[in-house]
Scaffold this active site. Structure first.
Site, mmCIF file in Angstrom:
data_model
loop_
_atom_site.group_PDB
_atom_site.id
_atom_site.type_symbol
_atom_site.label_atom_id
_atom_site.label_comp_id
_atom_site.label_asym_id
_atom_site.label_seq_id
_atom_site.Cartn_x
_atom_site.Cartn_y
_atom_site.Cartn_z
ATOM 1 N N LYS A 1 0.840 -1.209 0.000
ATOM 2 C CA LYS A 1 0.000 0.000 0.000
ATOM 3 C C LYS A 1 0.877 1.262 0.000
ATOM 4 O O LYS A 1 0.652 2.172 -0.779
ATOM 5 C CB LYS A 1 -0.903 0.044 1.247
ATOM 6 C CG LYS A 1 -1.865 -1.110 1.369
ATOM 7 C CD LYS A 1 -2.741 -0.979 2.601
ATOM 8 C CE LYS A 1 -1.981 -1.029 3.919
ATOM 9 N NZ LYS A 1 -1.290 -2.319 4.182
ATOM 10 N N ARG B 1 -8.997 1.331 8.838
ATOM 11 C CA ARG B 1 -8.663 -0.069 9.098
ATOM 12 C C ARG B 1 -9.805 -0.789 9.812
ATOM 13 O O ARG B 1 -9.679 -1.988 10.094
ATOM 14 C CB ARG B 1 -7.412 -0.154 9.970
ATOM 15 C CG ARG B 1 -6.127 -0.362 9.182
ATOM 16 C CD ARG B 1 -4.985 -0.411 10.173
ATOM 17 N NE ARG B 1 -3.835 -1.117 9.701
ATOM 18 C CZ ARG B 1 -2.722 -0.521 9.255
ATOM 19 N NH1 ARG B 1 -2.655 0.779 9.177
ATOM 20 N NH2 ARG B 1 -1.695 -1.250 8.898
ATOM 21 N N ARG C 1 11.454 -6.046 4.643
ATOM 22 C CA ARG C 1 11.182 -4.604 4.536
ATOM 23 C C ARG C 1 12.181 -3.824 5.383
ATOM 24 O O ARG C 1 12.488 -4.193 6.510
ATOM 25 C CB ARG C 1 9.762 -4.297 5.019
ATOM 26 C CG ARG C 1 9.514 -2.805 5.175
ATOM 27 C CD ARG C 1 8.065 -2.417 5.087
ATOM 28 N NE ARG C 1 7.243 -2.921 6.173
ATOM 29 C CZ ARG C 1 5.935 -2.721 6.253
ATOM 30 N NH1 ARG C 1 5.293 -2.063 5.297
ATOM 31 N NH2 ARG C 1 5.257 -3.213 7.269
ATOM 32 N N ARG D 1 11.419 -2.510 11.071
ATOM 33 C CA ARG D 1 10.452 -2.002 12.028
ATOM 34 C C ARG D 1 10.201 -3.026 13.133
ATOM 35 O O ARG D 1 10.154 -4.223 12.869
ATOM 36 C CB ARG D 1 9.126 -1.683 11.318
ATOM 37 C CG ARG D 1 9.127 -0.347 10.652
ATOM 38 C CD ARG D 1 7.974 -0.144 9.707
ATOM 39 N NE ARG D 1 6.686 -0.644 10.177
ATOM 40 C CZ ARG D 1 5.557 -0.519 9.480
ATOM 41 N NH1 ARG D 1 5.566 0.088 8.310
ATOM 42 N NH2 ARG D 1 4.423 -1.007 9.943
ATOM 43 N N ARG E 1 -0.664 -9.291 13.154
ATOM 44 C CA ARG E 1 -1.199 -8.200 12.322
ATOM 45 C C ARG E 1 -2.083 -8.764 11.213
ATOM 46 O O ARG E 1 -3.097 -8.167 10.848
ATOM 47 C CB ARG E 1 -0.050 -7.364 11.750
ATOM 48 C CG ARG E 1 0.706 -6.626 12.841
ATOM 49 C CD ARG E 1 1.963 -5.988 12.319
ATOM 50 N NE ARG E 1 1.683 -4.907 11.403
ATOM 51 C CZ ARG E 1 2.586 -4.364 10.595
ATOM 52 N NH1 ARG E 1 3.824 -4.830 10.589
ATOM 53 N NH2 ARG E 1 2.258 -3.372 9.806
HETATM 54 P P1 ADP Z 1 2.259 -1.802 3.258
HETATM 55 O O1 ADP Z 1 2.305 -0.300 3.167
HETATM 56 O O2 ADP Z 1 1.046 -2.381 2.582
HETATM 57 O O3 ADP Z 1 2.432 -2.320 4.646
HETATM 58 P P2 ADP Z 1 4.835 -1.682 1.847
HETATM 59 O O4 ADP Z 1 4.528 -0.768 0.691
HETATM 60 O O5 ADP Z 1 5.657 -1.125 2.944
HETATM 61 O O6 ADP Z 1 3.483 -2.360 2.411
HETATM 62 O O7 ADP Z 1 5.534 -2.998 1.238
HETATM 63 C C1 ADP Z 1 5.925 -4.081 2.087
HETATM 64 C C2 ADP Z 1 7.290 -4.604 1.634
HETATM 65 O O8 ADP Z 1 7.171 -5.226 0.357
HETATM 66 C C3 ADP Z 1 8.344 -3.504 1.475
HETATM 67 O O9 ADP Z 1 9.599 -4.033 1.841
HETATM 68 C C4 ADP Z 1 8.297 -3.167 -0.009
HETATM 69 O O10 ADP Z 1 9.537 -2.637 -0.450
HETATM 70 C C5 ADP Z 1 7.979 -4.536 -0.633
HETATM 71 N N1 ADP Z 1 7.154 -4.443 -1.838
HETATM 72 C C6 ADP Z 1 6.175 -3.530 -2.117
HETATM 73 N N2 ADP Z 1 5.607 -3.777 -3.325
HETATM 74 C C7 ADP Z 1 6.216 -4.906 -3.810
HETATM 75 C C8 ADP Z 1 6.066 -5.690 -5.007
HETATM 76 N N3 ADP Z 1 5.148 -5.377 -5.947
HETATM 77 N N4 ADP Z 1 6.853 -6.779 -5.136
HETATM 78 C C9 ADP Z 1 7.754 -7.104 -4.185
HETATM 79 N N5 ADP Z 1 7.961 -6.417 -3.049
HETATM 80 C C10 ADP Z 1 7.205 -5.325 -2.844
HETATM 81 P P1 AMP Z 2 1.280 0.707 8.910
HETATM 82 O O1 AMP Z 2 2.470 1.588 8.806
HETATM 83 O O2 AMP Z 2 0.117 1.214 8.088
HETATM 84 O O3 AMP Z 2 1.607 -0.743 8.633
HETATM 85 O O4 AMP Z 2 0.778 0.785 10.424
HETATM 86 C C1 AMP Z 2 1.589 0.319 11.486
HETATM 87 C C2 AMP Z 2 0.757 0.148 12.750
HETATM 88 O O5 AMP Z 2 0.197 1.421 13.145
HETATM 89 C C3 AMP Z 2 -0.451 -0.774 12.623
HETATM 90 O O6 AMP Z 2 -0.117 -2.153 12.788
HETATM 91 C C4 AMP Z 2 -1.335 -0.253 13.775
HETATM 92 O O7 AMP Z 2 -0.867 -0.692 15.032
HETATM 93 C C5 AMP Z 2 -1.098 1.256 13.691
HETATM 94 N N1 AMP Z 2 -2.066 1.891 12.784
HETATM 95 C C6 AMP Z 2 -1.803 2.539 11.608
HETATM 96 N N2 AMP Z 2 -2.932 2.988 11.050
HETATM 97 C C7 AMP Z 2 -3.940 2.619 11.866
HETATM 98 C C8 AMP Z 2 -5.375 2.749 11.837
HETATM 99 N N3 AMP Z 2 -6.002 3.371 10.810
HETATM 100 N N4 AMP Z 2 -6.095 2.233 12.859
HETATM 101 C C9 AMP Z 2 -5.493 1.616 13.891
HETATM 102 N N5 AMP Z 2 -4.176 1.422 13.976
HETATM 103 C C10 AMP Z 2 -3.401 1.912 12.987
#
Ligand code: ADP
Ligand code: AMP
Length: 213
Positions: A13, A88, A127, A160, A171
């Protein structure tokens, strides 16, 4: 244009939201980034949020909704935004919808980035995040130019705390229980579009551009 990114943690995302924000010149609003900035700065909100985040739980709606509504009320969001990690829960989606309704406005697209659970744990353990500017990398798929250093701002990249495998499983469970119902919520409003998030990030982005126009 007002866009919501839906999908499991690690679906991509944030990666896609950043590219959308750049292409369409709208702010990328990530509640996760806002919480992490608060943790880094040692604020009271950060202290409260950290407990939940480290356990892989959602931060309670009472804390989350207010920071999101304050953020989207700022001037730079007047022409639209891409929300990443919010809503969420159904109550969060409802509050956002009510706030937009009052302004005679609505969400234009909810983009569901679809990635099966099997792929998620592998993605999350690879990541690496920059806590200063919010950039995200993957040690295999999307590596930084120099190992451990952010391409954008030169800061150190970290795994992280909530990307450790045992927390990721929590999660995912929380995602299926509390966030996945949003797929029906936005399908009913005729704004849901699903893309295959297992493909290369550029292919996923092209699919999204084809939807957004
Ligand atoms: P989210 O915001 O949904 O938690 P991220 O955008 O941070 O996810 O992506 C999660 C991990 O996967 C990161 O390490 C990112 O660099 C990697 N990633 C994102 N898109 C792709 C893809 N299309 N293919 C492979 N790895 C990806
Ligand atoms: P993210 O960076 O989007 O993966 O969010 C990391 C963490 O932040 C999540 O696992 C939750 O603990 C918290 N968080 C982020 N956005 C929300 C939301 N909209 N509602 C509740 N918790 C959130």
């Amino acid at each position: 244009m007002k866009i919501i990114m839906l999908g499991a943690p690690g679906a991509g995302k944030g990666t896609q939201a950043k590219m959308i924000a750049e292409k369409y010149s709208i702010p990328h609003v990530s509640t996760g980034d806002i919480f992490r900035a608060n943790i880094k700065n040692g604020t009271e909100l950060g202290k409260q949020a950290k407990e939940y985040m480290d356990a892989g739980k959602l931060v309670p709606d009472e804390l989350t909704v207010k920071i999101l509504l304050d953020r989207v009320a700022q001037d730079d969001c007047a022409g639209g935004y891409v929300l990443d990690g919010f809503p969420r829960t159904i109550p969060q989606a409802q509050v956002l919808e009510d706030a937009l309704n009052k302004l005679g406005d609505k969400i234009d697209y909810a983009i569901n980035v679809d990635v099966p659970d099997e792929n998620i744990v592998r993605r999350m353990s690879g990541r690496r995040a920059c806590l200063k500017c919010g950039a995200t990398y993957h040690i295999e798929h999307i590596p930084p130019k120099q190992e451990g250093i952010c391409d954008t701002c030169g800061s150190e990249l970290v795994l992280r705390d909530d990307d450790k495998p045992e927390t990721v499983l929590n999660r995912l469970k929380v995602y299926h229980e509390q966030t996945q119902p949003l797929i029906d919520f936005y399908t009913e409003r005729n704004v849901l579009k699903t893309v295959d998030g297992t493909r290369d990030m550029k292919d996923v982005f092209n699919d999204i551009i084809a939807i957004l126009g």
